[in-house]
Design an enzyme around this catalytic site. Structure first.
Site, PDB file in Angstrom:
ATOM      1  N   SER A 143      -2.227   4.543  -1.177  1.00 35.75           N
ATOM      2  CA  SER A 143      -1.947   3.380  -0.350  1.00 35.75           C
ATOM      3  C   SER A 143      -3.227   2.889   0.312  1.00 35.75           C
ATOM      4  CB  SER A 143      -0.923   3.740   0.732  1.00 35.75           C
ATOM      5  OG  SER A 143      -0.818   2.730   1.709  1.00 35.75           O
ATOM      6  N   TYR A 157       1.848   9.299   7.647  1.00 35.19           N
ATOM      7  CA  TYR A 157       1.916   8.682   6.318  1.00 35.19           C
ATOM      8  C   TYR A 157       0.520   8.500   5.743  1.00 35.19           C
ATOM      9  CZ  TYR A 157       2.687   5.233   2.647  1.00 35.19           C
ATOM     10  OH  TYR A 157       2.699   4.568   1.438  1.00 35.19           O
TER      11      TYR A 157
END
Length: 248
Positions: A143, A157
């Site tokens: 990501s 995350y």
């Protein structure tokens, strides 16, 4: 037109929706026989299989809980048993759990996120590396948030995705002698069910990119499919940003 993945066996984790489903469709269109895992929705998985078969491709779906290391090992083994080999692994399955460092007291969601976003990826890479041969491709979906936690509540995350990128580089060194490439895709904000463009933070995410919009799952899948192809044989240990200029 030449199919760049003809004769290849590909496994995509989390392939029943979003980036995973788009990747399954594109790889099948390029001639790969596609296996993909799903967590709970058999109906959604069957829809993806049906789309691939309707277009003349080959696909099979396997149910597997990515939070369970034994299930991940079993998934790799099942694919090899079914097709006799594994050429391409795409680690796509992930969850997105938010919460600030100081205020979060129940960390069970973070623990599951770690198991799915990082531990399962490591397990799958280890298992796949034992059955892949020359020309094998391992690609993990990371990501853009691995580079920086743009908003509060993203620390856990972001850490899982950054860890994947570090593991990718180390695994590329370990597996280079076997002719297996290992890369990661730094996906930016992509319009999927997990992160819809019309969601609460959609506008803020779009304006953070250089081109001012969310990505489409098909755009991320196109890069994954290229990295899986023979044309990308000299690309390994790379983290490739596909984020609309978020990281520019």
């Amino acid at each position: 037109m030449t199919q760049t993945l003809k004769g290849k066996i590909a496994l995509i984790t989390g392939g029943s929706r979003g980036i995973g489903a788009a990747t399954a469709l594109q790889m099948a269109a390029q001639g790969a026989t596609v296996a993909f895992s799903y967590s709970s929705s058999e109906a959604r998985a069957n829809e993806v299989v049906a789309k691939i078969e309707a277009a003349g491709g080959k696909a099979v779906a396997f149910q597997a809980d990515q939070a369970n290391a034994s299930a991940v090992k079993g998934l790799i083994a099942a694919v090899v048993k079914r097709f006799g080999k594994l050429d391409i692994l795409v680690n796509n399955a992930a969850v997105f759990v938010t919460g600030t460092v100081a205020e979060t007291t129940d960390t069970s969601g973070f623990d599951r996120q770690n198991r799915i976003n990082y531990d399962a990826v490591v397990t799958a890479i280890r298992e796949a590396s034992r059955v892949m041969g020359e020309g094998g491709r391992i690609i993990s979906v990371s990501s853009a948030l691995a580079l920086r936690s743009t908003w509060p509540g993203l620390a856990d995350y972001s850490a899982t995705k950054r860890a994947i990128e570090g593991y990718t580089k180390g695994a590329a060194r370990d597996l280079g002698a076997k002719g297996i490439t290992v890369n990661a895709i730094g996906a930016g904000s992509t319009d999927t069910e997990m992160n819809p463009a019309d969601g609460g933070f959609g506008e803020a995410q779009a304006t953070a990119t250089a081109i001012g919009r969310f990505g489409r799952a098909e755009e991320i899948a196109a890069v994954i499919t290229f990295i899986a192809s023979p044309a990308a044989s000299f690309v390994t240990g790379a983290v490739i940003p596909v984020d609309g200029g978020y990281s520019a």
